[in-house]
Design an enzyme around this catalytic site. Structure first.
Site, PDB file in Angstrom:
ATOM      1  N   ASP A 241       0.880  -1.167   0.000  1.00 50.58           N
ATOM      2  CA  ASP A 241       0.000   0.000   0.000  1.00 50.58           C
ATOM      3  C   ASP A 241       0.919   1.219   0.000  1.00 50.58           C
ATOM      4  O   ASP A 241       1.767   1.367   0.888  1.00 50.58           O
ATOM      5  CB  ASP A 241      -0.871   0.027   1.262  1.00 50.58           C
ATOM      6  CG  ASP A 241      -1.946  -1.061   1.246  1.00 50.58           C
ATOM      7  OD1 ASP A 241      -2.067  -1.775   0.238  1.00 50.58           O
ATOM      8  OD2 ASP A 241      -2.664  -1.180   2.250  1.00 50.58           O
ATOM      9  N   ASP A 401     -13.301  -3.933  -1.294  1.00 51.06           N
ATOM     10  CA  ASP A 401     -13.062  -3.569   0.107  1.00 51.06           C
ATOM     11  C   ASP A 401     -14.340  -3.789   0.927  1.00 51.06           C
ATOM     12  O   ASP A 401     -15.015  -2.835   1.314  1.00 51.06           O
ATOM     13  CB  ASP A 401     -12.632  -2.089   0.193  1.00 51.06           C
ATOM     14  CG  ASP A 401     -11.351  -1.811  -0.571  1.00 51.06           C
ATOM     15  OD1 ASP A 401     -10.403  -2.596  -0.442  1.00 51.06           O
ATOM     16  OD2 ASP A 401     -11.299  -0.809  -1.311  1.00 51.06           O
TER      17      ASP A 401
HETATM   18  O1  1PR Z   1     -10.638   2.976  -5.214  1.00 49.89           O
HETATM   19  O2  1PR Z   1      -9.726   2.341  -7.417  1.00 49.89           O
HETATM   20  O3  1PR Z   1      -8.846   4.321  -6.237  1.00 49.89           O
HETATM   21  O4  1PR Z   1      -8.366   2.054  -5.426  1.00 49.89           O
HETATM   22  C1  1PR Z   1      -7.853   2.313  -4.179  1.00 49.89           C
HETATM   23  C2  1PR Z   1      -7.178   1.041  -3.708  1.00 49.89           C
HETATM   24  O5  1PR Z   1      -6.512   1.324  -2.495  1.00 49.89           O
HETATM   25  C3  1PR Z   1      -8.154  -0.085  -3.443  1.00 49.89           C
HETATM   26  O6  1PR Z   1      -7.616  -1.276  -3.989  1.00 49.89           O
HETATM   27  C4  1PR Z   1      -8.214  -0.195  -1.921  1.00 49.89           C
HETATM   28  O7  1PR Z   1      -8.281  -1.554  -1.521  1.00 49.89           O
HETATM   29  C5  1PR Z   1      -6.880   0.389  -1.494  1.00 49.89           C
HETATM   30  N1  1PR Z   1      -6.958   1.130  -0.226  1.00 49.89           N
HETATM   31  C6  1PR Z   1      -7.544   2.333  -0.048  1.00 49.89           C
HETATM   32  N2  1PR Z   1      -7.354   2.718   1.239  1.00 49.89           N
HETATM   33  C7  1PR Z   1      -6.650   1.774   1.849  1.00 49.89           C
HETATM   34  C8  1PR Z   1      -6.196   1.794   3.240  1.00 49.89           C
HETATM   35  O8  1PR Z   1      -5.597   0.831   3.740  1.00 49.89           O
HETATM   36  N3  1PR Z   1      -6.467   2.894   3.940  1.00 49.89           N
HETATM   37  N4  1PR Z   1      -5.715  -0.357   1.182  1.00 49.89           N
HETATM   38  C9  1PR Z   1      -6.401   0.756   0.934  1.00 49.89           C
HETATM   39  C10 1PR Z   1      -6.173  -1.539   0.982  1.00 49.89           C
HETATM   40  C11 1PR Z   1      -5.800  -3.598   1.691  1.00 49.89           C
HETATM   41  C12 1PR Z   1      -4.903  -4.605   1.232  1.00 49.89           C
HETATM   42  C13 1PR Z   1      -3.904  -4.926   2.289  1.00 49.89           C
HETATM   43  C14 1PR Z   1      -4.417  -6.230   2.800  1.00 49.89           C
HETATM   44  C15 1PR Z   1      -3.433  -7.066   3.501  1.00 49.89           C
HETATM   45  N5  1PR Z   1      -5.242  -2.342   1.524  1.00 49.89           N
HETATM   46  O9  1PR Z   1      -4.378  -4.486   0.003  1.00 49.89           O
HETATM   47  O10 1PR Z   1      -2.671  -4.914   1.722  1.00 49.89           O
HETATM   48  O11 1PR Z   1      -5.545  -5.987   3.635  1.00 49.89           O
HETATM   49  O12 1PR Z   1      -3.009  -6.511   4.681  1.00 49.89           O
HETATM   50  P1  1PR Z   1      -2.494  -7.428   5.865  1.00 49.89           P
HETATM   51  O13 1PR Z   1      -1.906  -8.639   5.232  1.00 49.89           O
HETATM   52  O14 1PR Z   1      -1.465  -6.611   6.563  1.00 49.89           O
HETATM   53  O15 1PR Z   1      -3.697  -7.717   6.693  1.00 49.89           O
HETATM   54  P2  1PR Z   1      -9.461   2.987  -6.079  1.00 49.89           P
END
Ligand code: 1PR
Length: 549
Positions: A241, A401
């Site tokens: 991320d 999500d």
């Molecule tokens: O909506 O098309 O602009 O895409 C935004 C992207 O950013 C989406 O794929 C969304 O999942 C991601 N995103 C937005 N905000 C966050 C955040 O964390 N605040 N991250 C975010 C999503 C989730 C996973 C993470 C896993 C594993 N991150 O990718 O890496 O949950 O984590 P872990 O193994 O530590 O539990 P758009």
């Protein structure tokens, strides 16, 4: 540097191929017109997406006869993916469209009744099935204990008699109960269904053997009984991320249930490292794919997101496994010109910078809502549709999500519920999963099953299934969510959120039919390496790709 000619006849994401060619010591010259083909010594035709589209483009641009002449003259020719398929008579994907017809067979779609289609991941190219090649020699450096990266829905079923009679040597792969052609060679021709440029050291070896014109070579590595088993491996993906921290640097961060700020008084964005460095580290550890999610892209326009593009460029020159980029893939107004930049153009920028797949989050939810509002009819205009039409559905991932919504009784909601083993705060025994957008900040009334069914119908090739409740908790994947999504679609599903140790990966692979699993925090914090996770899975007889130097 010696040169190789590359024929890029469709808007392809072939930066990684160019990087791979350079890595093995060759320089690319582009074929820009049919006349250029005659000056090529070695010629490579890559290809992704639709058989009919690729062959029609080749034919309309006048390349078919020059390519035939090149092959007939005995000069080295390599076709990759659809480039290999072009050697066949045709494909059921595009009845009526003719291939070069050098191999008397038609490509068929994989049977999706028992497995995910497209076939995405690391599989064999087993030369042992090839009677022409002596046991101690390897065809173009292919090894039975190596794995190669495949991404396709159509394949050439392997029937020995079809190939041997016509003098072709074949390396096979098996997906489910179907054995198909992984690579095929005859005289000066080599075709690989897999992508050598995305297959780590094993793929670079094949590319180099072709460019060095070493059709046969000795097998140098002993066969490893633990990894020579044919078939698709369990894919382990490392996810980064990425966002700008308060100092303005792009950093890898990691949230707890999507909150990426420190709980301390600084409230700073967690900084877990530099994106390119971490991606390289995970590649070296044996990650099967690397995913970058630009998590605050909804605030910024990726049109101006040069740093993110630069991260991809740098990563793709040293990391030879598939790269996915997500965040901000949607029609976006360009603040400088005021004009709307179509999602397809944004995806193209990423593909040209080295991405193999783009991942669409918020926009996919809006597209699914529109799809249902329109009586389940595609408009042809959504990002999913335009990008998959241009680059193939294997290039479009939808990142979901979802968030748990508990109910005491399924009748309380119109959404499909499941009975959960982890009841809600008031003991509610039923749950449905609401899709969120904008990084979990906005919850919609679309449920996860509605979303994945709609995006599959619109042309997405894979689902990246996060879970806000589990994100950053180290408590394991949400198996109930994974099972229910797997039951709803045929396209591959990647389990994400909650991985804290190797046992969690084992659990999700053994207790669900998920196609791949992703980890973030446990790798960034150095608690586990990807290699350690794979070693544990291997001990439990789960097939994984071993890292090759
Ligand atoms: O909506 O098309 O602009 O895409 C935004 C992207 O950013 C989406 O794929 C969304 O999942 C991601 N995103 C937005 N905000 C966050 C955040 O964390 N605040 N991250 C975010 C999503 C989730 C996973 C993470 C896993 C594993 N991150 O990718 O890496 O949950 O984590 P872990 O193994 O530590 O539990 P758009």
């Amino acid at each position: 540097m010696p040169t190789v000619h590359l024929l890029d006849y469709v808007a392809g994401n072939i930066r990684s191929l160019v990087n791979a060619i350079e890595r093995v010591g060759y320089q690319v010259e582009w074929v820009k017109s049919p006349e250029d083909v005659a000056s090529a010594d070695k010629l490579i035709i890559p290809g992704v997406g639709h058989f009919g589209h690729c062959l029609t483009q080749l034919s309309n641009a006048g390349y078919i006869e020059p390519v035939r002449a090149h092959i007939k003259a005995g000069k080295p020719f390599m076709g990759i993916c659809v480039g290999m398929q072009a050697l066949f008579e045709g494909s059921t994907e595009s009845p009526g469209v003719k291939g070069l017809g050098l191999i008397p067979q038609t490509l068929q779609r994989f049977d999706d009744s028992t497995k995910s289609v497209p076939h995405i991941g690391w599989n064999s190219a087993d030369v042992a099935a090839n009677p022409e090649v002596e046991a101690k020699q390897s065809l173009y450096g292919l090894r039975s204990d190596s794995k190669y990266y495949y991404v396709h829905s159509y394949a050439a079923p392997y029937r020995a008699e079809d190939f041997e009679k016509a003098g072709w040597s074949v390396a096979t792969a098996t997906y489910g109960n179907e054995t198909f052609v992984g690579a095929v060679a005859k005289d000066n021709m080599l075709g690989t269904q897999f992508h050598p440029e995305k297959s780590g050291a094993a793929g670079l070896r094949v590319l180099k053997a072709f460019l060095d014109s070493k059709r046969l070579g000795p097998i140098t590595a002993p066969l490893d009984p633990l990894t020579s088993t044919s078939g698709l491996t369990r894919r382990i993906i490392a996810c980064l991320d990425v966002r700008t921290n308060d100092q303005g640097d792009l950093v890898v961060t990691k949230g707890d249930q999507y909150d990426v700020r420190e709980k301390s008084s600084t409230n700073a964005v967690r900084n877990l490292g530099k994106p390119v460095e971490l991606a390289e580290r995970y590649y070296q550890q044996g990650a099967d794919e690397v995913t970058f999610l630009n998590i605050t892209s909804f605030r910024d326009t990726p049109v101006r997101d040069q740093p993110m593009l630069e991260i991809l460029r740098q990563t793709s020159s040293t990391v030879f496994v598939p790269l996915t980029i997500g965040g901000g893939i949607r029609d976006t107004p360009d603040p400088e010109t005021g004009k709307v930049v179509p999602a397809l153009d944004i995806a193209t920028l990423y593909f040209q910078s080295g991405a193999d797949k783009v991942s669409i989050g918020s926009d996919a939810v809006l597209a699914a809502q529109e799809y249902y509002a329109n009586d389940s009819k595609p408009t042809g205009k959504t990002a999913i549709e335009t990008i998959s039409a241009a680059y193939g559905n294997q290039a479009v991932v939808v990142s979901v999500d979802p968030k748990r919504v508990y109910v005491a009784d399924p009748k309380e909601t119109k959404h499909e519920t499941l009975r959960t083993k982890s009841p809600g705060p008031k003991g509610e025994e039923y749950v449905w999963y609401a899709c969120t957008i904008h990084g979990g900040r906005t919850t919609t009334d679309l449920d996860v099953l509605q979303l994945v069914r709609a995006v599959e119908a619109l042309g997405a090739g894979e689902v990246l299934l996060n879970c806000i409740d589990r994100d950053g908790t180290n408590s394991g994947f949400d198996l109930e969510l994974v099972r229910s999504v797997k039951g709803a679609v045929k396209i591959p599903v990647i389990a994400s959120s909650g991985a804290g140790n190797a046992a969690h990966f084992k659990e999700v692979f053994e207790e669900t039919t998920v196609d791949a699993a992703l980890g973030a925090g446990m790798f960034h914090r150095g608690e586990w390496t990807v290699r350690q996770v794979k070693e544990e899975l291997q001990k439990d007889r789960l097939l994984v790709r071993k890292f090759e130097e």
